[in-house]
Design an enzyme around this catalytic site. Structure first.
Site, PDB file in Angstrom:
ATOM      1  N   TYR A  76       1.064  -1.258  -0.254  1.00  0.00           N
ATOM      2  CA  TYR A  76      -0.445  -0.016   0.306  1.00  0.00           C
ATOM      3  C   TYR A  76       0.936   0.976  -0.132  1.00  0.00           C
ATOM      4  O   TYR A  76       0.252   2.113  -0.807  1.00  0.00           O
ATOM      5  CB  TYR A  76      -1.127  -0.086   1.235  1.00  0.00           C
ATOM      6  CG  TYR A  76      -2.653  -1.077   1.146  1.00  0.00           C
ATOM      7  CD1 TYR A  76      -2.783  -1.261   0.080  1.00  0.00           C
ATOM      8  CD2 TYR A  76      -2.578  -1.843   1.988  1.00  0.00           C
ATOM      9  CE1 TYR A  76      -3.828  -2.109  -0.314  1.00  0.00           C
ATOM     10  CE2 TYR A  76      -3.346  -2.607   1.950  1.00  0.00           C
ATOM     11  CZ  TYR A  76      -3.694  -2.842   1.343  1.00  0.00           C
ATOM     12  OH  TYR A  76      -5.258  -3.451   0.837  1.00  0.00           O
ATOM     13  N   SER A  77       2.333   1.282   0.929  1.00  0.00           N
ATOM     14  CA  SER A  77       2.844   2.115   0.841  1.00  0.00           C
ATOM     15  C   SER A  77       3.240   2.440  -0.588  1.00  0.00           C
ATOM     16  O   SER A  77       3.711   3.557  -1.243  1.00  0.00           O
ATOM     17  CB  SER A  77       4.533   1.933   1.784  1.00  0.00           C
ATOM     18  OG  SER A  77       3.498   1.771   3.563  1.00  0.00           O
ATOM     19  N   TRP A  78       4.504   1.384  -1.334  1.00  0.00           N
ATOM     20  CA  TRP A  78       4.594   1.418  -2.503  1.00  0.00           C
ATOM     21  C   TRP A  78       4.040   2.465  -3.207  1.00  0.00           C
ATOM     22  O   TRP A  78       3.663   3.106  -4.072  1.00  0.00           O
ATOM     23  CB  TRP A  78       5.607   0.051  -2.820  1.00  0.00           C
ATOM     24  CG  TRP A  78       5.865   0.254  -4.244  1.00  0.00           C
ATOM     25  CD1 TRP A  78       5.533  -0.398  -6.064  1.00  0.00           C
ATOM     26  CD2 TRP A  78       7.186   1.054  -4.558  1.00  0.00           C
ATOM     27  NE1 TRP A  78       6.302   0.107  -6.635  1.00  0.00           N
ATOM     28  CE2 TRP A  78       7.076   1.111  -6.030  1.00  0.00           C
ATOM     29  CE3 TRP A  78       7.397   1.631  -3.810  1.00  0.00           C
ATOM     30  CZ2 TRP A  78       8.165   1.612  -6.968  1.00  0.00           C
ATOM     31  CZ3 TRP A  78       8.629   2.457  -4.107  1.00  0.00           C
ATOM     32  CH2 TRP A  78       9.237   2.456  -5.888  1.00  0.00           C
TER      33      TRP A  78
ATOM     34  N   ARG B  58       3.763   6.076  -5.827  1.00  0.00           N
ATOM     35  CA  ARG B  58       3.419   5.626  -6.999  1.00  0.00           C
ATOM     36  C   ARG B  58       3.075   6.725  -7.633  1.00  0.00           C
ATOM     37  O   ARG B  58       2.641   7.722  -7.988  1.00  0.00           O
ATOM     38  CB  ARG B  58       3.582   4.273  -7.460  1.00  0.00           C
ATOM     39  CG  ARG B  58       4.686   3.407  -7.609  1.00  0.00           C
ATOM     40  CD  ARG B  58       4.352   1.751  -8.328  1.00  0.00           C
ATOM     41  NE  ARG B  58       2.847   1.721  -9.213  1.00  0.00           N
ATOM     42  CZ  ARG B  58       2.265   1.066  -9.091  1.00  0.00           C
ATOM     43  NH1 ARG B  58       2.403   0.120  -8.396  1.00  0.00           N
ATOM     44  NH2 ARG B  58       1.211   0.990 -10.358  1.00  0.00           N
TER      45      ARG B  58
ATOM     46  N   ALA C 262       4.476  18.961  -7.556  1.00  0.00           N
ATOM     47  CA  ALA C 262       5.007  19.775  -6.250  1.00  0.00           C
ATOM     48  C   ALA C 262       6.177  18.170  -5.533  1.00  0.00           C
ATOM     49  O   ALA C 262       7.372  18.450  -5.048  1.00  0.00           O
ATOM     50  CB  ALA C 262       4.315  20.018  -4.909  1.00  0.00           C
TER      51      ALA C 262
ATOM     52  N   GLU D 248       4.382  16.849   2.411  1.00  0.00           N
ATOM     53  CA  GLU D 248       3.737  16.550   1.322  1.00  0.00           C
ATOM     54  C   GLU D 248       3.152  15.710   1.015  1.00  0.00           C
ATOM     55  O   GLU D 248       1.934  15.473   0.591  1.00  0.00           O
ATOM     56  CB  GLU D 248       5.129  16.417   0.130  1.00  0.00           C
ATOM     57  CG  GLU D 248       4.778  17.059  -1.499  1.00  0.00           C
ATOM     58  CD  GLU D 248       3.673  18.216  -1.574  1.00  0.00           C
ATOM     59  OE1 GLU D 248       2.681  18.303  -2.301  1.00  0.00           O
ATOM     60  OE2 GLU D 248       4.146  19.081  -1.146  1.00  0.00           O
TER      61      GLU D 248
ATOM     62  N   ASP E  13      -5.774  24.581   3.443  1.00  0.00           N
ATOM     63  CA  ASP E  13      -4.537  25.713   3.444  1.00  0.00           C
ATOM     64  C   ASP E  13      -3.988  24.951   4.371  1.00  0.00           C
ATOM     65  O   ASP E  13      -2.764  25.542   4.678  1.00  0.00           O
ATOM     66  CB  ASP E  13      -5.594  27.213   3.331  1.00  0.00           C
ATOM     67  CG  ASP E  13      -6.096  27.955   2.074  1.00  0.00           C
ATOM     68  OD1 ASP E  13      -5.745  27.379   1.686  1.00  0.00           O
ATOM     69  OD2 ASP E  13      -6.822  28.575   2.880  1.00  0.00           O
TER      70      ASP E  13
ATOM     71  N   LEU F 246      25.796  24.043   7.143  1.00  0.00           N
ATOM     72  CA  LEU F 246      26.408  24.916   6.278  1.00  0.00           C
ATOM     73  C   LEU F 246      26.748  25.831   7.252  1.00  0.00           C
ATOM     74  O   LEU F 246      28.391  25.527   6.432  1.00  0.00           O
ATOM     75  CB  LEU F 246      25.773  25.267   4.948  1.00  0.00           C
ATOM     76  CG  LEU F 246      25.238  23.487   3.676  1.00  0.00           C
ATOM     77  CD1 LEU F 246      24.808  23.797   2.894  1.00  0.00           C
ATOM     78  CD2 LEU F 246      25.968  22.564   3.665  1.00  0.00           C
TER      79      LEU F 246
END
Length: 120
Positions: free
Chosen positions: A18-20, A24, A32, A71, A97, A118
């Site tokens: 299910y995760s794969w 996909r 995005a 995301e 939003d 950095l």
């Protein structure tokens, strides 16, 4: 649906499938997400090079992966809202939003961590 998942390793394999499938789908449907994956493909190797300690390398990689994770959650929110219906509603807009704001905060966190490692 629960009966086909089994227990133990079988459940883990079903969850992995299910995760794969979700990864996909996000790759195919979400611009995005594709952009952020491309950034991650550059940032993760760079993190291995610029991080001076294992902790720094892990932190740099973690915040990049965090952006991808948020995301994916935002995409889930958007899909559920769109599933409810296409009619404008203040709560639907608010949900989208807030999900978008979560992605923005994840990106800001990543930028801050990378900046400190950095240049700090």
């Amino acid at each position: 649906m629960a009966s086909d998942q089994g227990h133990g390793w079988r459940h883990a394999l079903v969850a992995l499938r299910y995760s794969w499938k979700g990864l996909r789908t996000a790759w195919r449907k979400e611009e995005a997400f594709r952009q952020e994956v491309l950034v991650a493909l550059v940032a993760v190797p760079v993190a291995l090079f610029v991080g001076e300690t294992a902790l720094e390398r892990a932190l740099l990689i973690a915040v990049v992966l965090q952006v991808l994770m948020v995301e994916l959650l935002n995409t889930g929110i958007e899909n559920v809202v769109d599933r409810i219906g296409p009619d404008p509603h203040k709560l639907s807009g608010r949900a989208k939003d807030v999900g978008s704001a979560a992605v923005l905060l994840a990106i800001v966190i990543a930028a801050v961590v990378w900046g400190f490692v950095l240049f700090g």
